[in-house]
Design a protein around this motif. Sequence first.
Motif: not given
Length: 172
Positions: A104-108, A110-120
């Motif tokens: 979400l743009n509003t969350l973006l 407030r943060v410095d980085v977005v951590l993207c976690a992927f799991t199979p």
Amino acid sequence: MASRLGRFLIDNPSLSAASVAVRALDSFLPTVAKNESQKPSKPGGERDEVSGREGYEFGMSAGRALASQIGELVSPVATELKLPDGRRATLRTAKGRNTQWGCLNTLLERVDVVLCAFTPDGTNFDVWEVDAKVWEREARNASPGHKLHNKLTLLGKSGVEKFGKVFGSFSI
């Protein structure tokens, strides 16, 4: 029943008790005929109410479990955390064939980085970090028909690998 649920959750830590209970009820209770809509399907294709709820439950429970390993959870609703180096981050999860993350743009803001976690498999995660400014520049807006159009941006796995950097591997 409670002990069976407890054992199941120990074996499946990425699931929440609520999602397991709902899935069990959906499987074993008689269903009421749905009033089928004649409207064309919305963008996003395969997602329906059940898969949407399961995806949301997985993202929240797995995100919280991962966040507790990575840093200090600030907001469990947004899976927002403070990293050990002081940066603010949000942790987004994707599983299986879903290879994109949304923020979400509003969350973006407030943060410095977005951590993207992927799991199979639901337990082993590869995590990348994407700087919030890079995310803003490179992510695409949600489709015009989406209820969060102009409020949500999406970045696929190839974009995360291209514009982000490896943060680490984790298991829950």
